[in-house]
Design an enzyme around this catalytic site. Structure first.
Site: not given
Ligand SMILES: Cc1ncc(COP(=O)(O)O)c(C=O)c1O
Length: 450
Positions: A152, A251-254, A308
């Protein structure tokens, strides 16, 4: 099955909460709803969310990890108030602020990217991944993106197209390929090492074709079911990407920024990505994301994202303050310690309460923990309906937890979770799992979750 004696009495939400939920149903668009139970929130404090009417809920999700520092951190609140009182504009598009530059410098430092690297500052994990993916296509002139089954990366655009969990039947983009991600708990071939070898061979064969713009990978798959890949997978992907000169986006977002017990989740296999993306906890409550990578990629296509509010100076100040706190308080070590405590208490509780028939596995790294809910103790028999009911029961008992991958309770509390809160969390979760059957089908019917 032995049931624990109920130690967490059920306190249902008050009429105040029900009123807010009723208004929500009338006005908030369904396109942004992913609801697991009737949760309405008035305020937050530390690791707790407070419902209208005052009921306190231990937040074991940390708002899907976005509240890495918990709620109401006074230093963050002050930083945001100061920045908002005399903002350096509210857009980074055509003017740059000192805070945005400082944040970018700080992220370059943190990731130890080579000199000449660049930072994209955005609003959400989705746009950080989108910017990175599109830049890879432009910079390489190649179309194909390799992503992984169970991955994801975002809710819109190409970031959504590479998210296999949202595209179960076929990729939403003709140039996206999903490859297997080796799960040591349920190895496809029955053997983790053999699965790893096969999955890396599949990657190699795809890279051999020569049309790949980039690979995008989570270091731990969260929404796919909290899968910590077979040891050696991250390293294998890194090596394959290097051999084929294909940029690797991690992807280290989570799970980044301390959550796994290390500042970077990819560091558990000692690898370095070409591009790393962050979001969620980075903004300490404000929308902020980043992609960090080589100028040869991220400088390609000037003015091609054009948001923006990207590099918003107020969000940048929050991000800088968040990184200061993370460092100063050594929250990654804390996450490792309190995560080990919580995982240990959960595993011991499963054994002590005889919950092996419904909990197939408890796994985790730091404060990224998954409780795999099954039928008859059989990992082959995932029990999504029970996971849904357990999450609902946990909410009734006073905690917020969501499920991922259909049947895995995902426990990702704030990194600031105390030992006492970890103990409370384990106790509520165990009771909720043991009592999941008390939740009726009618109660969960309106809450489809994933
Ligand atoms: C691994 C990962 N990448 C990207 C995202 C997307 O982040 P956002 O919901 O802040 O756009 C998520 C959201 O759950 C995520 O778990």
């Amino acid at each position: 099955m032995i049931s624990p004696s109920p130690s967490h009495p059920i306190t249902l939400p008050t009429a105040d909460a029900a009123a807010v939920l009723g208004r929500d149903a009338q006005v908030i668009a369904g396109v942004e709803k992913l609801r697991f139970f009737p949760l309405a929130v008035d305020s937050g404090e530390g690791s707790y969310l407070v419902e209208p009417g005052g009921r306190r809920l231990l937040d074991l999700s940390a708002s899907w990890t976005a509240a890495g520092l918990g709620y109401g951190n006074p230093e963050i609140a002050r930083a945001i108030a100061d920045a908002a009182a005399s903002p350096a504009g509210v857009s980074g598009l055509s003017a740059i602020s000192t805070d945005a530059v400082a944040l970018a410098e700080r992220l370059l430092d943190l990731t130890r990217m080579p000199s000449g690297s660049r930072v994209y500052l955005g609003n959400a994990g989705t746009d950080a991944n989108e910017a990175a993916l599109q830049a890879c296509r432009r910079a390489t002139g190649r179309p194909r993106v390799i992503a992984f089954i169970g991955g994801y990366h975002g809710g819109m655009g190409l970031a959504r197209a590479v998210s296999q969990v949202l595209n179960a039947t076929a990729p939403a983009d003709p140039h996206v390929t999903y490859l297997p991600y080796p799960d040591p708990v349920r190895p496809r071939t029955g053997d983790a090492t053999e699965t790893l070898t096969q999955d890396l061979s599949a990657l190699e064969r795809n890279l051999d074709i020569g049309d790949v713009a980039c690979i995008i990978m989570e270091p731990i798959q969260s929404d796919g079911g909290l899968i910590i890949p077979v040891d050696g997978f991250l390293r294998g992907v890194r090596d394959a990407a290097t051999r084929h000169s294909v940029p690797l986006i991690v992807d280290e977002v989570k799970v980044g920024l301390g959550r796994t017990g290390a500042m970077q989740a990819y560091a558990h296999e000692g690898i370095g990505p070409d591009i790393v993306t962050y979001g969620k906890s980075l903004g300490a409550g404000l929308p902020l994301s980043a992609a960090v990578g080589p100028a040869s990629i991220l400088d390609c296509g000037t003015a091609s994202t054009l948001l923006t509010s990207a590099a918003n100076p107020i969000c940048a100040r929050a991000g800088l303050t968040m990184l200061n706190i993370l460092d100063r308080e050594d929250l990654s070590s804390h996450a490792a310690d309190v995560g080990a405590q919580l995982t240990g208490e959960l595993a011991q509780g499963v054994a002590a309460l005889g919950l092996e028939a419904v909990v197939g596995d408890v796994r985790g790294r730091g404060l990224t923990i998954g409780i795999d809910i099954v039928d008859a103790g059989d990992l082959g028999r995932r029990a999504p309906y029970r996971a849904r009911k357990a999450a609902y029961r946990a909410w009734q008992l006073g905690a917020v937890v969501f499920y991922v991958g259909g049947n895995v309770l995902e426990v990702t509390p704030p990194l600031t979770l105390s030992e006492r809160e970890a103990h409370e969390g384990a106790s509520i979760l165990l009771q909720a799992i043991a009592e999941a059957d008390t939740v009726t089908d009618e109660e969960i019917a309106p809450f489809a979750g994933w």
